[in-house]
Design a protein around this motif. Structure first.
Motif, PDB file in Angstrom:
ATOM      1  N   MET A   1    -130.838 -70.750  -9.828  1.00 37.89           N
ATOM      2  CA  MET A   1    -131.345 -70.752  -8.476  1.00 37.89           C
ATOM      3  C   MET A   1    -130.338 -71.408  -7.530  1.00 37.89           C
ATOM      4  SD  MET A   1    -133.819 -69.713  -6.826  1.00 37.89           S
ATOM      5  CE  MET A   1    -134.743 -69.897  -5.369  1.00 37.89           C
ATOM      6  N   GLN A   2    -129.737 -72.487  -7.988  1.00 37.21           N
ATOM      7  CA  GLN A   2    -128.752 -73.172  -7.157  1.00 37.21           C
ATOM      8  C   GLN A   2    -127.556 -72.266  -6.875  1.00 37.21           C
ATOM      9  OE1 GLN A   2    -127.277 -76.747  -8.913  1.00 37.21           O
ATOM     10  NE2 GLN A   2    -126.038 -77.304  -7.142  1.00 37.21           N
ATOM     11  N   GLY A   3    -127.161 -71.477  -7.844  1.00 44.52           N
ATOM     12  CA  GLY A   3    -126.043 -70.550  -7.644  1.00 44.52           C
ATOM     13  C   GLY A   3    -126.377 -69.468  -6.632  1.00 44.52           C
ATOM     14  N   ALA A   4    -127.613 -68.990  -6.649  1.00 42.88           N
ATOM     15  CA  ALA A   4    -128.030 -67.968  -5.694  1.00 42.88           C
ATOM     16  C   ALA A   4    -128.051 -68.512  -4.270  1.00 42.88           C
ATOM     17  CB  ALA A   4    -129.409 -67.430  -6.074  1.00 42.88           C
ATOM     18  N   VAL A   5    -128.522 -69.723  -4.109  1.00 42.86           N
ATOM     19  CA  VAL A   5    -128.552 -70.344  -2.780  1.00 42.86           C
ATOM     20  C   VAL A   5    -127.133 -70.624  -2.297  1.00 42.86           C
ATOM     21  CG1 VAL A   5    -129.285 -72.383  -1.497  1.00 42.86           C
ATOM     22  CG2 VAL A   5    -130.857 -71.291  -3.091  1.00 42.86           C
ATOM     23  N   ARG A   6    -126.266 -71.062  -3.189  1.00 37.40           N
ATOM     24  CA  ARG A   6    -124.870 -71.317  -2.832  1.00 37.40           C
ATOM     25  C   ARG A   6    -124.194 -70.023  -2.383  1.00 37.40           C
ATOM     26  NH1 ARG A   6    -122.608 -74.293  -7.152  1.00 37.40           N
ATOM     27  NH2 ARG A   6    -123.145 -76.149  -5.983  1.00 37.40           N
ATOM     28  N   LEU A   7    -124.447 -68.926  -3.086  1.00 31.91           N
ATOM     29  CA  LEU A   7    -123.873 -67.634  -2.719  1.00 31.91           C
ATOM     30  C   LEU A   7    -124.417 -67.157  -1.369  1.00 31.91           C
ATOM     31  CD1 LEU A   7    -122.012 -65.348  -3.672  1.00 31.91           C
ATOM     32  CD2 LEU A   7    -124.026 -64.281  -4.686  1.00 31.91           C
ATOM     33  N   LEU A   8    -125.704 -67.373  -1.137  1.00 33.12           N
ATOM     34  CA  LEU A   8    -126.303 -66.999   0.142  1.00 33.12           C
ATOM     35  C   LEU A   8    -125.661 -67.767   1.284  1.00 33.12           C
ATOM     36  CD1 LEU A   8    -128.574 -65.545   1.784  1.00 33.12           C
ATOM     37  CD2 LEU A   8    -129.929 -67.606   1.394  1.00 33.12           C
ATOM     38  N   PHE A   9    -125.496 -69.070   1.123  1.00 31.71           N
ATOM     39  CA  PHE A   9    -124.895 -69.875   2.181  1.00 31.71           C
ATOM     40  C   PHE A   9    -123.405 -69.591   2.354  1.00 31.71           C
ATOM     41  CE2 PHE A   9    -128.659 -72.687   1.801  1.00 31.71           C
ATOM     42  CZ  PHE A   9    -129.030 -72.629   3.133  1.00 31.71           C
ATOM     43  N   GLN A  10    -122.755 -69.123   1.308  1.00 26.94           N
ATOM     44  CA  GLN A  10    -121.357 -68.752   1.422  1.00 26.94           C
ATOM     45  C   GLN A  10    -121.201 -67.536   2.340  1.00 26.94           C
ATOM     46  OE1 GLN A  10    -119.559 -67.860  -2.323  1.00 26.94           O
ATOM     47  NE2 GLN A  10    -117.547 -67.492  -1.455  1.00 26.94           N
ATOM     48  N   TRP A  11    -122.155 -66.599   2.291  1.00 22.82           N
ATOM     49  CA  TRP A  11    -122.099 -65.389   3.102  1.00 22.82           C
ATOM     50  C   TRP A  11    -122.907 -65.498   4.396  1.00 22.82           C
ATOM     51  CZ3 TRP A  11    -118.809 -61.527   2.661  1.00 22.82           C
ATOM     52  CH2 TRP A  11    -118.105 -61.437   1.466  1.00 22.82           C
ATOM     53  N   MET A  12    -123.412 -66.678   4.705  1.00 20.38           N
ATOM     54  CA  MET A  12    -124.246 -66.858   5.887  1.00 20.38           C
ATOM     55  C   MET A  12    -123.536 -66.508   7.198  1.00 20.38           C
ATOM     56  SD  MET A  12    -127.351 -67.414   6.666  1.00 20.38           S
ATOM     57  CE  MET A  12    -128.055 -68.209   5.253  1.00 20.38           C
ATOM     58  N   PRO A  13    -122.262 -66.839   7.404  1.00 18.85           N
ATOM     59  CA  PRO A  13    -121.621 -66.433   8.665  1.00 18.85           C
ATOM     60  C   PRO A  13    -121.600 -64.918   8.857  1.00 18.85           C
ATOM     61  CG  PRO A  13    -120.333 -68.134   7.624  1.00 18.85           C
ATOM     62  CD  PRO A  13    -121.388 -67.732   6.635  1.00 18.85           C
ATOM     63  N   PHE A  14    -121.379 -64.171   7.786  1.00 22.47           N
ATOM     64  CA  PHE A  14    -121.394 -62.711   7.886  1.00 22.47           C
ATOM     65  C   PHE A  14    -122.792 -62.212   8.249  1.00 22.47           C
ATOM     66  CE2 PHE A  14    -121.840 -58.497   5.840  1.00 22.47           C
ATOM     67  CZ  PHE A  14    -120.933 -57.805   6.624  1.00 22.47           C
ATOM     68  N   LEU A  15    -123.805 -62.760   7.605  1.00 19.40           N
ATOM     69  CA  LEU A  15    -125.183 -62.378   7.913  1.00 19.40           C
ATOM     70  C   LEU A  15    -125.555 -62.777   9.335  1.00 19.40           C
ATOM     71  CD1 LEU A  15    -126.872 -63.374   4.537  1.00 19.40           C
ATOM     72  CD2 LEU A  15    -126.174 -61.102   5.299  1.00 19.40           C
ATOM     73  N   PHE A  16    -125.047 -63.893   9.816  1.00 20.22           N
ATOM     74  CA  PHE A  16    -125.279 -64.317  11.188  1.00 20.22           C
ATOM     75  C   PHE A  16    -124.631 -63.339  12.160  1.00 20.22           C
ATOM     76  CE2 PHE A  16    -124.202 -66.844  14.958  1.00 20.22           C
ATOM     77  CZ  PHE A  16    -125.449 -67.355  15.276  1.00 20.22           C
ATOM     78  N   GLY A  17    -123.447 -62.871  11.828  1.00 19.51           N
ATOM     79  CA  GLY A  17    -122.770 -61.897  12.678  1.00 19.51           C
ATOM     80  C   GLY A  17    -123.542 -60.597  12.786  1.00 19.51           C
ATOM     81  N   ILE A  18    -124.126 -60.158  11.685  1.00 17.24           N
ATOM     82  CA  ILE A  18    -124.906 -58.919  11.692  1.00 17.24           C
ATOM     83  C   ILE A  18    -126.289 -59.146  12.291  1.00 17.24           C
ATOM     84  CG2 ILE A  18    -126.055 -57.238  10.205  1.00 17.24           C
ATOM     85  CD1 ILE A  18    -123.695 -57.424   8.331  1.00 17.24           C
ATOM     86  N   GLY A  19    -126.931 -60.233  11.937  1.00 17.82           N
ATOM     87  CA  GLY A  19    -128.327 -60.442  12.316  1.00 17.82           C
ATOM     88  C   GLY A  19    -128.541 -61.098  13.658  1.00 17.82           C
ATOM     89  N   PHE A  20    -127.523 -61.765  14.220  1.00 13.86           N
ATOM     90  CA  PHE A  20    -127.706 -62.423  15.505  1.00 13.86           C
ATOM     91  C   PHE A  20    -126.715 -61.945  16.555  1.00 13.86           C
ATOM     92  CE2 PHE A  20    -126.947 -65.876  18.539  1.00 13.86           C
ATOM     93  CZ  PHE A  20    -128.234 -66.017  19.045  1.00 13.86           C
TER      94      PHE A  20
END
Length: 64
Positions: free
Chosen positions: A1-20
Motif C-alpha cells: 500500500m505504501q508503494g502505491a501511495v508513493r507512486l501516486l504522489f510521484q505522478w501527482m504533478p502530471f495528474l494536477f496538470g491534466i486535472g486542474f
C-alpha cells in the motif's frame, strides 16, 4: 500500500496538470470568449498546455 501511495504522489504533478491546469485553461478561454487556436476545442488546447507542463514538473521535480 505504501508503494502505491508513493507512486501516486510521484505522478501527482502530471495528474494536477491534466486535472486542474487543463480545465483552468479551457475555462479561462471560455470566460474571455476566445477560441482555441488551430480549430481545436478549448479542453483539447488545455490538455495540450497542461499535460506537458505536468509531465515537465514530474520529470524535473519543479514547476518552473
Amino acid at each position: 500500500m505504501q508503494g502505491a501511495v508513493r507512486l501516486l504522489f510521484q505522478w501527482m504533478p502530471f495528474l494536477f496538470g491534466i486535472g486542474f491546469i487543463a480545465p483552468l485553461v479551457a475555462q479561462t478561454l471560455a470566460y474571455w470568449g476566445w477560441p482555441a487556436p488551430w480549430g481545436m476545442s478549448r479542453i483539447a488546447f488545455g490538455l495540450l498546455v497542461g499535460a506537458p507542463w505536468g509531465l515537465y514538473a514530474t520529470l524535473r521535480g519543479r514547476w518552473l
